[in-house]
Design an enzyme around this catalytic site. Structure first.
Site, short mmCIF file in Angstrom:
data_model
loop_
_atom_site.label_atom_id
_atom_site.label_comp_id
_atom_site.label_asym_id
_atom_site.label_seq_id
_atom_site.Cartn_x
_atom_site.Cartn_y
_atom_site.Cartn_z
N SER A 137 0.85 -1.19 0.00
CA SER A 137 0.00 0.00 0.00
C SER A 137 0.88 1.24 0.00
O SER A 137 2.01 1.20 0.52
CB SER A 137 -0.89 0.01 1.25
OG SER A 137 -1.56 1.25 1.39
N TYR A 150 -2.63 -1.42 10.32
CA TYR A 150 -2.69 -1.68 8.88
C TYR A 150 -1.46 -1.10 8.20
O TYR A 150 -0.78 -1.80 7.42
CB TYR A 150 -3.96 -1.07 8.28
CG TYR A 150 -4.01 -1.19 6.76
CD1 TYR A 150 -4.52 -2.33 6.16
CD2 TYR A 150 -3.54 -0.17 5.95
CE1 TYR A 150 -4.56 -2.45 4.78
CE2 TYR A 150 -3.58 -0.28 4.56
CZ TYR A 150 -4.09 -1.42 3.98
OH TYR A 150 -4.11 -1.54 2.61
#
Length: 247
Positions: A137, A150
């Site tokens: 990400s 995350y």
């Protein structure tokens, strides 16, 4: 990585980026097997894409990973590509001193890919042209404080991918990191799928596929939209970018 003629296993392939990749790669002449926890989503993608295979798998379950990979390899001996895509993203209030979300996120986003890679690697090493792709990400490089664990797992999977690439440099297995920006999926709920600030999923998949075709030896696949996060530190604008994301 060659873009056609592969047999590809995609985790978390029932929705979002995983489904988008599965359908795009299927259209390019690859055999696709997707896994996921939601049987209804798996049934839906199979119904919409004749020839695509689906297998139920919870990547939080180490024993299930081992037995499922053994079964998939037995059923599809030409399997030569793994795409580690399954992931969860949840908001956390660290002031609450509750770790349930952190533990679940680490299990799915970090231990899941590590366990899957370990389970399938002996088979991939026997293939003449193999690859392991892992979805990280832009938040691995410029975190959003709303979802600290995350972001931490994505930073960790970036580091893991770098080390894996070095350890496999003299083998037939290529290691590629896919680095999405904020994309219109339901990762953090239905509203994200229509958020105008997020990159349309179809655009992300289209640009990613073009980059894979243009750069078969790439180590990272970076759509232009993620440059803001990926190169913030290198371009000496990290503090300002961090403030923009978290201010």
């Amino acid at each position: 990585m060659k873009i056609t003629g592969n047999t590809i296993l995609i985790t978390g392939g029932g929705s979002g980026i995983g489904r988008g990749l599965a359908e795009a790669l299927l259209a390019r002449g690859n055999k696709i097997i997707v896994t996921g926890r939601d049987v209804k989503k798996l049934d839906a993608i199979v119904e919409a894409n004749p020839g695509l295979e689906a297998v139920e798998l919870d990547v939080d379950d180490p024993a299930a990973i081992k037995t499922t990979i053994e079964r998939i390899v037995g059923d599809f001996p030409a399997l030569n590509v793994l795409i580690n895509n399954a992931g969860i993203m949840r908001a956390e209030d660290l002031n609450a001193a509750v770790t349930d979300t952190a533990e679940a996120t680490i299990s799915t986003n970090l231990l899941g890919p590590i366990r899957l890679t370990a389970a399938i690697l002996p088979h991939l090493l026997t293939q003449p042209d193999a690859a392991i792709l892992t979805v990280s990400s832009g938040l691995a490089f410029l975190p959003r404080a709303l979802a600290p664990t995350y972001c931490a797992t994505k930073a960790a999977i970036h580091s893991y991918s770098q080390s894996l690439r070095v350890q496999l440099r003299n083998t037939s297995v290529q290691v590629i990191e896919l680095v999405p920006p904020y994309v219109q999926t339901e990762l953090m709920g239905p509203s994200q799928a229509t958020d105008p600030n997020a990159m349309p999923l179809a655009d992300y998949i289209s640009e990613t596929m073009a980059l894979l075709e243009q750069n078969p030896g790439a180590e990272e696949i970076l759509v232009q939209r993620v440059f803001f996060q990926r190169w913030a530190e290198k371009e000496d604008r990290y503090a300002a970018a961090f403030q923009r994301v978290n201010g």
